[in-house]
Design a protein around this motif. Structure first.
Motif, PDB file in Angstrom:
ATOM      1  N   LYS A 159      15.002   1.673   1.038  1.00 38.35           N
ATOM      2  CA  LYS A 159      13.931   1.406   1.818  1.00 38.35           C
ATOM      3  C   LYS A 159      13.394  -0.120   1.634  1.00 38.35           C
ATOM      4  CE  LYS A 159      11.559   4.876  -0.173  1.00 38.35           C
ATOM      5  NZ  LYS A 159      12.682   5.478  -1.210  1.00 38.35           N
ATOM      6  N   THR A 160      13.182  -0.544   0.340  1.00 37.46           N
ATOM      7  CA  THR A 160      12.783  -1.625   0.123  1.00 37.46           C
ATOM      8  C   THR A 160      13.947  -2.761   0.648  1.00 37.46           C
ATOM      9  OG1 THR A 160      11.674  -0.753  -1.828  1.00 37.46           O
ATOM     10  CG2 THR A 160      11.715  -3.418  -1.625  1.00 37.46           C
ATOM     11  N   TYR A 161      15.018  -2.122   0.331  1.00 39.87           N
ATOM     12  CA  TYR A 161      16.044  -3.374   0.877  1.00 39.87           C
ATOM     13  C   TYR A 161      15.802  -3.403   2.212  1.00 39.87           C
ATOM     14  CZ  TYR A 161      20.856  -5.039   1.791  1.00 39.87           C
ATOM     15  OH  TYR A 161      21.839  -5.813   2.206  1.00 39.87           O
ATOM     16  N   GLU A 164      12.159  -5.117   3.102  1.00 36.56           N
ATOM     17  CA  GLU A 164      11.997  -6.638   2.575  1.00 36.56           C
ATOM     18  C   GLU A 164      13.318  -7.455   2.631  1.00 36.56           C
ATOM     19  OE1 GLU A 164      10.024  -6.260  -0.928  1.00 36.56           O
ATOM     20  OE2 GLU A 164       8.114  -5.305  -0.152  1.00 36.56           O
ATOM     21  N   GLU A 207      -1.367  -1.933  -1.641  1.00 36.25           N
ATOM     22  CA  GLU A 207      -0.357  -1.013  -2.085  1.00 36.25           C
ATOM     23  C   GLU A 207      -1.164   0.524  -2.280  1.00 36.25           C
ATOM     24  OE1 GLU A 207       0.085  -1.589  -6.223  1.00 36.25           O
ATOM     25  OE2 GLU A 207       2.108  -1.250  -6.145  1.00 36.25           O
ATOM     26  N   SER A 268       4.996  -8.465  -3.308  1.00 38.74           N
ATOM     27  CA  SER A 268       6.060  -7.902  -3.912  1.00 38.74           C
ATOM     28  C   SER A 268       6.114  -7.634  -5.304  1.00 38.74           C
ATOM     29  CB  SER A 268       7.483  -8.303  -3.236  1.00 38.74           C
ATOM     30  OG  SER A 268       7.240  -8.171  -1.689  1.00 38.74           O
ATOM     31  N   ARG A 271       3.801  -5.700  -6.835  1.00 41.70           N
ATOM     32  CA  ARG A 271       3.939  -4.172  -6.814  1.00 41.70           C
ATOM     33  C   ARG A 271       4.524  -3.395  -7.830  1.00 41.70           C
ATOM     34  NH1 ARG A 271       7.561  -1.622  -1.747  1.00 41.70           N
ATOM     35  NH2 ARG A 271       6.805   0.443  -2.263  1.00 41.70           N
ATOM     36  N   THR A 273       6.610  -1.308 -10.197  1.00 44.74           N
ATOM     37  CA  THR A 273       8.200  -0.768  -9.829  1.00 44.74           C
ATOM     38  C   THR A 273       8.441  -0.428 -11.318  1.00 44.74           C
ATOM     39  OG1 THR A 273       9.005  -3.139 -10.459  1.00 44.74           O
ATOM     40  CG2 THR A 273       8.990  -2.508  -8.252  1.00 44.74           C
ATOM     41  N   SER A 283      10.480   1.503  -6.566  1.00 44.57           N
ATOM     42  CA  SER A 283       9.074   1.056  -6.173  1.00 44.57           C
ATOM     43  C   SER A 283       8.051   2.675  -6.512  1.00 44.57           C
ATOM     44  CB  SER A 283       8.994   0.907  -4.527  1.00 44.57           C
ATOM     45  OG  SER A 283       9.908  -0.079  -4.365  1.00 44.57           O
ATOM     46  N   HIS A 286       3.352   3.035  -2.333  1.00 44.10           N
ATOM     47  CA  HIS A 286       3.581   2.855  -0.795  1.00 44.10           C
ATOM     48  C   HIS A 286       2.972   1.588  -0.673  1.00 44.10           C
ATOM     49  CE1 HIS A 286       4.134   6.881  -0.869  1.00 44.10           C
ATOM     50  NE2 HIS A 286       2.907   7.559  -1.332  1.00 44.10           N
ATOM     51  N   ASP A 315       6.519   0.339   3.598  1.00 42.87           N
ATOM     52  CA  ASP A 315       7.518   0.613   2.594  1.00 42.87           C
ATOM     53  C   ASP A 315       7.257   1.898   1.771  1.00 42.87           C
ATOM     54  OD1 ASP A 315       9.564   0.929   0.869  1.00 42.87           O
ATOM     55  OD2 ASP A 315       9.560  -0.787  -0.216  1.00 42.87           O
TER      56      ASP A 315
END
Ligand SMILES: Nc1ncnc2c1ncn2[C@@H]1O[C@H](COP(=O)(O)OP(=O)(O)OP(=O)(O)O)[C@@H](O)[C@H]1O
Length: 950
Positions: A159-161, A164, A207, A268, A271, A273, A283, A286, A315
């Motif tokens: 999803k992040t890939y 972003e 976030e 990011s 965020r 992780t 992650s 959201h 994301d």
């Protein structure tokens, strides 16, 4: 999430300030309105209204149009670790067909295929995903729509890939691995720059972690007081119109893609992780990155309108199997919260797909944020990400199922209303002015200073707030009371509703039962009446039938007599049949007898003829021997005559002459005798031929007669036996004609044989005659020679002649004896032949007469049998009638009388009275009058129901 500006503020539009669209970089703390952009929230706070209007160029038709949420699927490639571990791929993507197949066949089950709006397989590049799935949406944003792209799927699926990817802010070109957000940013700037548009752009990045919203773009809070820091905390609020308002979110104005990339990187990095078993950099929250764009539109007149659109790039945190992701304690709780919000998202999707009345948006902050994008006015694209790994099959199936269901969600995209540029600018100016005063007051005083007017206003506001707080709390308490009361009432209402429904159902059932019974009764009464009518009709019919039966009985009695005679006839017929069969047998036997007799007769005749022939042979042999003897005597006499030549020449001559004449006479007699025999034989033959002809003619006549009789028989016979008889007759005829033919053939053969024998006899007799004639000729010539040579010996010969005369006398007597014996022989043979022929004729005539008699007899019997057969047929017809068991009067006495039939009609009041007395209902319902007679006439099964109803 788009909001319609408050129409009351339209009148507050002030004079248009000098337009500018690309403000200098600045940082503001805003009460950002998530749905309709910062400009509107600012305008509202400052009391400056937005431009009124109906949305510029968007017509009503456009507004009402519903579109489905676009759902695309992306499957990541197997990671290096997975490849090393030889993990099997359980997903097969068919990009052109837009199909994803889950290979259940690996587990010996049927494969499952899902179809999406677009499918991107493991080899799909970031650029392809963007161009096909996101680029069209970016165009819509620039057209003034609010659009959302969000990625969801299991943790570690990309999803992040996808959202972003990689961003390299220093290099002008985007790397291949750049995701949707950097590409969208670049795309937007490219379009705006290419169109030389006047625009302004602001971004926010938040976030959502454990149901708390954090601003990822906010600078580190420098406030000394924790209360102030607390105040800055971002809150999500309802705007009362179905939208969400995020208070305290920083909106940063950007001028280039690079600005955005750096903000993105910063956000990011902040965020949350964590390293999990499924993703090294998973992650845990959201993330929502929003780009607000205002684009100037040139319009007629002085007014300049601003088109505003927003792109939300979301994301989501990965849904995760807590056991498989290997998270513990705090992380497990975190995962639980994540799953909870995702679960709510799933419930919202389900409710939207099933068109439920209640959609649980409010159950989580995530769904409140996405409210506009799911079933709202925004255009939405969902990117579902899955892992190809066979180990993730279960989660993959869940993702595919949700994504597939999300395809059915329908949004009503509406563009944002265009804002007047002057209003926007005024709003900004006022905001700036207020901020300036804040700064000035802060510079001039120690501590926190604010202008006096604002202080007064704030104080008044505080009091108001306190007052409203008290009111609010009182109101809350009352609300709680009301809520509890409401709950009780609801419970009561539910139970009453249940009872009411039960009653309604019972009532329905009872009324249905009543109607049903009424219907049954009316039908029964109708059928009862019709039965009585039928019974009456039947009674009449029975009376008529009894008269008919009497007549029929008399007829049947007569018929019965006929039947008895017919029975007798039948017996006779059987006898006749037997006789006929025996007659045929007799005929056969007769034919055999005739054949045998003819054979015997032929044999007898052959014997007779052969005996005759032997007798004739013997006779001729005797004749020859006697002639030889005579010749010897003659020779002796001649030799003696030679000696006595002289003496008896004259005497001899005379004697010889006499003997010659006598010999001639003798030969003549013998010739005549043979002639007679021949004549007799020819007569015999003729007789035999005649006999034969007669016999054959009689046989022919018999055959013809027989045929005629048979033909007559056949003609007279009934159709049923004609075929059989004709067949039999034909067979018999052919047999008889065959036998007759055979007999004829045998007779003709025998005739031929007889003729041959007779011819032989004639030949023999002819030969004898010729020989005797020849002999006489020789004797004569010798005699003449002797006469000339021995003339001198006449005297001697006379003596000898004397002797010869003696011997001649002897021979005469002998010949006369022979003649008489031949005559006797002939006579006896003729007699025998006559007897034989007579016997033959007699036996044949007697046989034929017997046979004819037999035939006549059989013919009469045959005729009789045919007559019988015809009567037999008649009898069979009569036999078809069954014997009568009842007398007509009996039938009538057995049948119900008209009164009895009338009694069959049910007397409903009597029945009711009986029923009531039996059940003692009269005592219970003393004095109760039943006005409705129809209900009284009900039969017993309906009584309980009627009682209930009454
Ligand atoms: N399409 C792809 N091509 C190459 N690598 C990919 C692809 N998708 C994902 N990856 C790799 O897979 C790993 C996990 O991806 P990512 O972090 O984007 O997953 P995620 O879904 O965001 O997970 P989480 O929900 O835990 O944050 C990363 O190392 C990423 O580079």
């Amino acid at each position: 999430m788009a909001q319609t500006p408050n129409p009351s503020r339209r009148s507050l539009v002030g004079p248009a300030p000098k337009p500018f669209l690309t403000p200098r970089p600045e940082r503001r703390h805003l009460e950002m309105r998530w749905a309709d952009g910062g400009s509107q929230s600012a305008a509202r706070r400052s009391g400056v209204g937005a431009v009124a209007g109906n949305g510029g160029g968007w017509g009503g038709g456009e507004r009402d149009r519903e579109v489905n949420v676009q759902v695309v699927l992306r499957c990541r490639p197997l990671s290096e670790d997975e490849q090393r571990a030889n993990v099997q791929s359980a997903i097969s993507c068919n990009d052109p067909k837009r199909e994803v197949t889950v290979l259940h066949s690996l587990f010996k089950q049927a494969d499952k295929t899902f179809t999406f709006d677009k499918v991107f397989g493991p080899k799909s590049q970031q650029r392809l995903v963007y161009d096909h799935a996101v680029a069209p949406i970016v165009n819509d944003v620039l057209e003034g729509y609010n659009c959302t792209v969000f990625a969801f799927g299991q943790t570690g699926t990309g999803k992040t890939y996808t959202m972003e990817g990689e961003m390299r802010q220093k290099v002008s070109e985007l790397p291949d691995t750049a995701g949707v957000i950097p590409r969208a940013v670049r795309h937007i700037f490219d379009i705006l720059e290419a169109g030389k548009a006047h625009y302004s752009m602001k971004v926010t990045f938040l976030e959502l972690y454990n149901e708390d919203i954090t601003d990822l773009l906010a600078l580190e809070d420098q406030s000394r007081f924790p209360e102030d820091r607390q105040k800055r905390h971002i809150t999500l609020m309802e705007d009362g119109k179905g939208g969400a308002v995020i208070r305290g979110l920083q909106e940063i104005v950007v001028y280039s893609p690079r600005d955005i990339y750096s903000l993105l990187e910063r956000g990011s990095a902040r965020r949350r992780t964590a390293d999990t078993a499924l993703n090294k950099q998973s992650s845990r929250s959201h993330a929502v990155f929003s780009i607000n764009i205002h684009v100037k539109e040139t319009t007629v007149g002085n007014e300049e309108l601003m088109k505003c659109g927003r792109l939300n790039l979301v994301d989501l945190a990965g849904s995760e199997n807590i056991a498989r992701s290997g998270v513990r304690e705090g992380r497990a709780r975190e995962a639980g919260e994540m799953n909870k919000s995702l679960l709510t998202l799933g419930r919202v999707i389900t409710a939207l797909v099933e068109h439920s009345v209640h959609v649980p948006y409010r159950d989580s902050k995530l769904t409140r944020l996405l409210r506009e994008s799911l079933g709202g006015k925004a255009k939405t694209c969902i990117i579902a990400t899955v892992s190809p790994s066979v180990h993730s099959l279960e989660e993959t199936l869940v993702t595919l199922d949700y994504a597939s269901r999300a395809k059915s969600i329908r949004n009503k995209p509406e563009p944002n209303q265009k804002t007047c540029k002057s209003v926007m600018l005024k709003d900004i100016y006022q905001e700036m002015e207020r901020m300036k005063q804040d700064v000035k007051a802060a510079r001039e005083k120690n501590g926190i200073y604010i202008p006096h007017e604002r202080f007064v206003l704030d104080e008044a506001e505080k009091k108001e707030v306190e007052k409203f707080k008290g009111l609010y709390l009182a109101e809350q308490e009352r609300r709680l009371d009301f809520e509890s009361q409401n709950k009780d009432l609801k419970v009561n209402l539910e139970s009453w509703k249940g009872k009411f429904l039960d009653l309604q159902e019972a009532h329905c059932r009872a009324s249905m039962l009543l109607r049903e019974k009424d219907f049954v009764i009316s039908n029964l009464l109708c059928s009862e009446n019709s039965i009585v009518e039928h019974a009456k009709d039947m009674r009449n019919n029975l009376e008529n039938a009894s008269g008919d039966i009497t007549v029929l009985l008399s007829k049947l009695a007569a018929t019965y007599n006929c039947l008895q005679s017919a029975n007798q006839l039948e017996r006779r017929i059987t006898k006749a049949k037997d006789m006929y069969v025996s007659g045929v047998q007799c005929m056969k036997e007769l034919a055999d007898t005739l054949r045998q007799r003819s054979i015997i007769d032929a044999e007898q005749m052959r014997l007779n003829i052969s005996t005759h022939a032997i007798t004739v042979d013997n006779f001729l042999a005797m004749m020859v021997s006697e002639a030889e003897q005579i010749l010897d005597d003659v020779l002796k006499s001649t030799s003696e005559l030679n000696e006595l030549l002289a003496f008896s020449a004259e005497l001899q001559q005379a004697g010889l002459k006499r003997s010659l004449t006598s010999a001639q006479a003798m030969s003549k007699t013998s010739i005549d005798f043979f002639k007679h025999i021949r004549i007799h034989v020819s007569r015999l033959i003729k007789l035999m031929e005649q006999n034969q002809i007669e016999r054959s003619s009689k046989l022919l006549e018999f055959e013809n007669e027989f045929k005629e009789i048979c033909v007559k028989d056949e003609q007279a016979a009934m159709n049923k036996i004609a075929a059989i008889l004709s067949g039999l007759t034909a067979k018999k005829t052919t047999m008889v004609s065959a036998y007759v033919g055979q007999l004829n053939e045998r007779y003709s053969e025998e005739q031929k044989h007889l003729n041959l024998e007779i011819c032989n006899l004639q030949q023999i007799s002819d030969n004898g005659k010729d020989e005797s004639v020849a002999y006489v000729g020789v004797v004569e010539s010798q005699f003449e020679e002797d006469m000339s040579s021995h003339a001198k010996l006449n005297d001697q010969m006379e003596g000898i002649l004397q002797q010869c005369l003696k011997k001649g006398g002897h021979s005469v007597s002998y010949w006369s004896h022979t003649q008489s014996s031949l005559h006797d022989l002939c006579k006896s043979s003729i007699m025998e032949a006559d007897d034989f022929i007579e016997k033959m004729i007699e036996s044949a005539s007697s046989t034929f007469s017997d046979h004819l008699e037999l035939l006549n007899e059989r013919h009469s019997e045959g005729t009789e049998s045919i007559r019988n057969i015809s009567s037999n047929c008649l009898e069979k017809d009569y036999m078809a009638n069954s014997p009568i068991r009842h007398r007509p009067r009996e039938l009538l006495t057995n049948a119900n009388s008209l009164e009895a039939i009338e009694e069959l009609r049910a007397s409903v009041p009597d029945l009711v009275v009986k029923f009531r007395s039996e059940n003692k209902l009269d005592e219970i319902d003393k004095g109760k009058q039943f006005s409705d007679q129809r209900t009284r006439t009900s039969r017993s099964p309906l009584m309980p129901v009627n009682q209930n109803v009454e």
